[in-house]
Design an enzyme around this catalytic site. Structure first.
Site: not given
Length: 116
Positions: A15, A10-12
Site C-alpha cells: 500500500r 492487504k500488505c502495508g
C-alpha cells in the site's frame, strides 16, 4: 513513464509503495492485484531476471506454504520455485514494480525510487 505494480492491498508495504507511485509525477500506473490476476511463470522469470534477483530471493516465506512445499530448502531449484509461484501466487513476495528503468522488489517501499 509507465509503471506496473504487482500489489496486495492487504500488505502495508504494498500500500505504501502504491501511494508513492500514485503521487509520482508523470507515472501512468497499472495496478495488478496478483492474488486475483497472477503473473505467468514466464512473466515471473522475466521480472526476477530484470530485477537481478533469483526466484528464491523473491519467494515469500512468512504467511505462505513455502516451507511445507520444500521451497526453502537448499535443494529447491529456480524452476521448482517459479512453477510453485505460478500455481500459488501467495508465494510471490510483494510488491514487485516494473518500469522502463527496471524491476524492483520494493521492500522497503522507498526502493521504488530507484526505478522512477
Amino acid at each position: 513513464m509507465q509503471a506496473t505494480i504487482w500489489h496486495n492491498p492487504k500488505c502495508g508495504t504494498s500500500r505504501k509503495t502504491l501511494a508513492i507511485l500514485e503521487e509520482a509525477a508523470d507515472v501512468e500506473l497499472t495496478v495488478v492485484e496478483y492474488l486475483k490476476q497472477p503473473p505467468t511463470r514466464a512473466k515471473l522469470e522475466q521480472l526476477y531476471r530484470d530485477a537481478g534477483m533469483t526466484p528464491q530471493e523473491g519467494l515469500r516465506v512468512r504467511g505462505s506454504p513455502a516451507e511445507e512445499l520444500g521451497l526453502t530448502q537448499d535443494g529447491a531449484t529456480a524452476d521448482q520455485i517459479l512453477d510453485a509461484m505460478a500455481q500459488e501466487p501467495m508465494l510471490i513476495n510483494r510488491p514487485l514494480v516494473e518500469t522502463a528503468k527496471g524491476v524492483r522488489l520494493c521492500r522497503p517501499q522507498e526502493t521504488v525510487q530507484e526505478i522512477l
